[in-house]
Write an enzyme that holds these catalytic residues in place. Structure first.
Site, PDB file in Angstrom:
ATOM      1  N   ALA B 247       0.830  -1.218   0.000  1.00 19.70           N
ATOM      2  CA  ALA B 247       0.000   0.000   0.000  1.00 19.70           C
ATOM      3  C   ALA B 247       0.857   1.257   0.000  1.00 19.70           C
ATOM      4  CB  ALA B 247      -0.933  -0.027   1.203  1.00 19.70           C
ATOM      5  N   HIS B 248       0.216   2.389  -0.072  1.00 20.32           N
ATOM      6  CA  HIS B 248       0.945   3.663  -0.134  1.00 20.32           C
ATOM      7  C   HIS B 248       1.758   3.912   1.126  1.00 20.32           C
ATOM      8  CE1 HIS B 248      -3.053   5.920   1.191  1.00 20.32           C
ATOM      9  NE2 HIS B 248      -2.814   4.859   1.916  1.00 20.32           N
TER      10      HIS B 248
END
Lengths: 350, 350, 350
Positions: B247-248
């Protein structure tokens, strides 16, 4: 050779302009130029930051940001330029659109795009190199189809919808407006339908389609299967993360959010405004009402009829300790029965 | 029409040459020709095998291999040609490169590749058919971009890095040298950032990028999101299997290995030399120190500050037995309290 | 510009024709025209429905379908046109093929396809726009390669096999006949093989391939890795859903079904006619005999030698209740020991 338009580098904004946009109260220099956004700790002069989580309050004193978006309650904790708003996180979200330099995924119809004669592509739609638009497909105004995408027969892509590179939409899919699909998304693949004939599996051809509403975002490698007879339905405003699987005939209610790795089995119905955390499994043919939250790596095995938060699973522990407890899991029923026996011995008359 | 170069069929090697390469002690015929590698049970004459797991020791007597890579401790268990090394598994790994016949994914710039005028493609880089290189992208010396790949604006692909077919790199991604990305990898898709406004989700445009170090391998269908403000960071030597979600703003330390199906949520930090097994979930905003191992299908819900092995989950059992125990899980707290009551009855003065 | 052939809209069939096809007993109007299939609740006149689950029996009285496929036991519950069969679900499956309007994925060799000079493409095979067929690959009679697919060197695609858009097959893969691969499938990527050298990971080049039998269906974003030395093997009639990971040197027996999100680790062997539910994990190097069923989100950590159903995991509950029980999981071993102490106190002589 392709010459893409330059990245849309956003022009600097003044704090005054940003305050107007946010309808924020500006305390400070309205002419201060802001070129971008950053966290409190990373911000350099010329950047704007925000405080939405009070745990980061301590960084206000040292931040090099040229301004901070704050809730009025914290106004006294910061001496620099302030944009006061009721919801700093939402304000940051709104400004992120202004400072985004994400390029278009397509501009015009690329000569290397492959568009069927009878496909209907709006004048203002764009198709990138090596995208393939099949017979009868419709690409609406302002839509952008990225490099290498496939849009199947009679599929409809709504106005201003953006497909990043290498998305595959099968035939008979309807996508609403202002949607955003990330790379490697697949919509309209066959639901996993097979009938056993005693020796082998007989394929059940999936005669339904997929209907996706407006303002839906699908993450990279997310897959949505077409329905067996009726359509698979994704409501308006649904946001789905990467690597999510949506099986045939699932219905997802408006504004529901599904995090990465979740897996929703066939004909399950998820209500509106639900939040499914990462790696959540939902078995087939059950229903979740609106406003249900499910925590990460939980398996939902029965319908949920009351809003609220639901969980399954066990806590993390050192493996050696975990193993001793895990072994006992296979004895739980026996332990419970043995406990009951002891209780009866203590109170034999009951 | 495309004419690819022929598969690179490796030339036979002699045992003497291989011994030199491995700095192994050869006991046997230095001129013996080896055309490939195989397991002890599958090997045919002309092939070389290895023993790294003593459970397979019994196959030494019957193997048809023309030679075996062995630890000196097992030298007496085998009468054929021996290459003695301290680490047979590592020796096998080194030789696998020599006997690999994997073809190049691209040679030269294919006429059907679509390369932006202002992209910088090194003379020695290769771009396959239907790959799309967007404006300002840089493809370094010796890099190979496979068929149908997309490389976004201003993205940098380092020297000798190989992208297999249909990889999608968004804009503003930096990839180091000697990396290997398998098909359908996506790097730089938007992190899953949305702010609720009371009625719907407002997109938080992801203004950061992704920075991937050198010697990083990403498996098929693995996805790495761009950061919200700062970059998502993957360290040197990281190896990631298929279908992994990063994920980011995750940071993965050097040489960490992540097995298939794992899912790392936003802003989590994984240290160096960690090993996450298949289907491991890591929640957001936590940190794992170096040298942490997590077993399969575990959910890491809190930071780990001590190296070692960690687990969650329950054992596999026959469903009918499992169900009886699983039902009791919902009574665990009650059982614990009832046990305590019984203990008090046994020792009322405590 | 491409002009695809029109969608294959199936011609209407009469109930008499359908009865013949199914070898069903028709009670009603043999000339009744049927244009499609639908559920009992959704069906409109002109459509045919079916009853296979007795829970839906109540819908027979109100359905607007022009006919229903039924088991003879329910014949008296419906007054309209009936097709009586022993297995309505299987009958529905057979008819789904007739009423499927799924278009071909390719027709002929598209001018924008990129086919190596020495690739062998049968006269009756079809390759869509922007598909890339590499040197030495073989595409057999009737096969269809969809838009943007990549077929690697010396890879063989069997007769009548269909690859949907953007599938990536590496070199040295063998695919049988009548297979169906959905978009974004990857076959032949490197197995996750690395040897630690004390500082970093050394890649083990994967010298094996993948052999897939006949009548295999692979769902969207499913990945099957090539073997380290020997091949990864998928048996005839295997059906695999979306987002499934099959690691190197896994062997899947004939007619086994694997649901979405499952993850099978290296060298695991799954028998014939097994059914692995969604999100099932199988660790490496274990074996499951034939006819094993595993329930959703279970982790199989040891070989299964007896047919039957197997499970792991815990039930779903309201989070607040679940948390109280989950906390006790870390005390299970202690609770068990304390119970034993109490039992001994009750029966000190034992």
């Amino acid at each position: 050779m392709l010459k893409s338009p330059p990245s849309e580098t956003p022009a600097p904004q003044t704090l005054g302009e940003l305050a107007n946009l946010l309808q924020a109260e500006l305390v400070g220099d309205a002419e201060c130029q802001i070129s971008g956004l950053a966290t409190l700790t990373d911000a350099k002069p010329g950047q704007l930051s925000f405080l939405s989580n009070k745990h980061y309050r301590k960084y206000l004193v040292s931040t090099q940001a040229s301004g901070v978006i704050l809730h009025p309650d914290f106004a006294n904790d910061y001496t620099g330029n302030k944009l006061l708003v009721a919801n700093p996180y939402l304000a940051y979200a709104k400004l992120s659109a202004i400072f985004s330099h994400a390029p278009r995924v397509a501009s015009g119809i690329h000569p290397d795009a492959s568009v069927a004669e009878d496909a209907k592509v709006h004048l203002s739609a764009s198709i990138a190199a090596n995208a393939v638009i099949d017979s009868g497909a419709e690409i609406a105004a302002g839509a952008q189809i990225g490099a290498g995408c496939f849009v199947g027969q009679n599929t409809i892509v709504g106005a201003d919808t953006v497909l990043h590179a290498n998305v595959s939409l099968y035939h008979g899919v309807v996508v609403g407006s202002a949607c955003l699909f990330h790379s490697q998304v697949v919509v309209g693949s066959d639901g996993f339908g097979f009938a056993p004939d005693g020796k082998k599996w007989v394929k059940i051809h999936q005669l339904g389609g997929v209907v996706i509403g407006d303002h839906v975002e699908l993450g990279a490698c997310t897959t949505i299967d077409r329905g067996a007879l009726a359509d698979t339905l994704i409501g308006d405003g649904v946001i789905i993360d990467n690597q999510v699987q949506i099986a045939h005939n699932v219905q997802i209610g408006a504004n529901t959010a599904i995090a990465a790795g979740a897996c929703i089995a066939g004909s399950a119905r998820i209500g509106e405004n639900c939040t499914l955390s990462g790696m959540v499994g939902v078995v087939g043919h059950i229903s979740l009402v609106d406003n249900v939250h499910v925590t990460a790596l939980s398996l939902v095995t029965k319908s949920i009829t009351t809003p609220g938060s639901y969980s399954s699973g066990t806590p993390i522990d050192e493996t050696a300790l975990w193993r001793k407890n895990a072994v006992r899991y296979g004895q739980l029923n026996s332990l419970a029965q043995r406990l009951k026996v002891l209780e009866k011995l203590q109170a034999p008359s009951e």
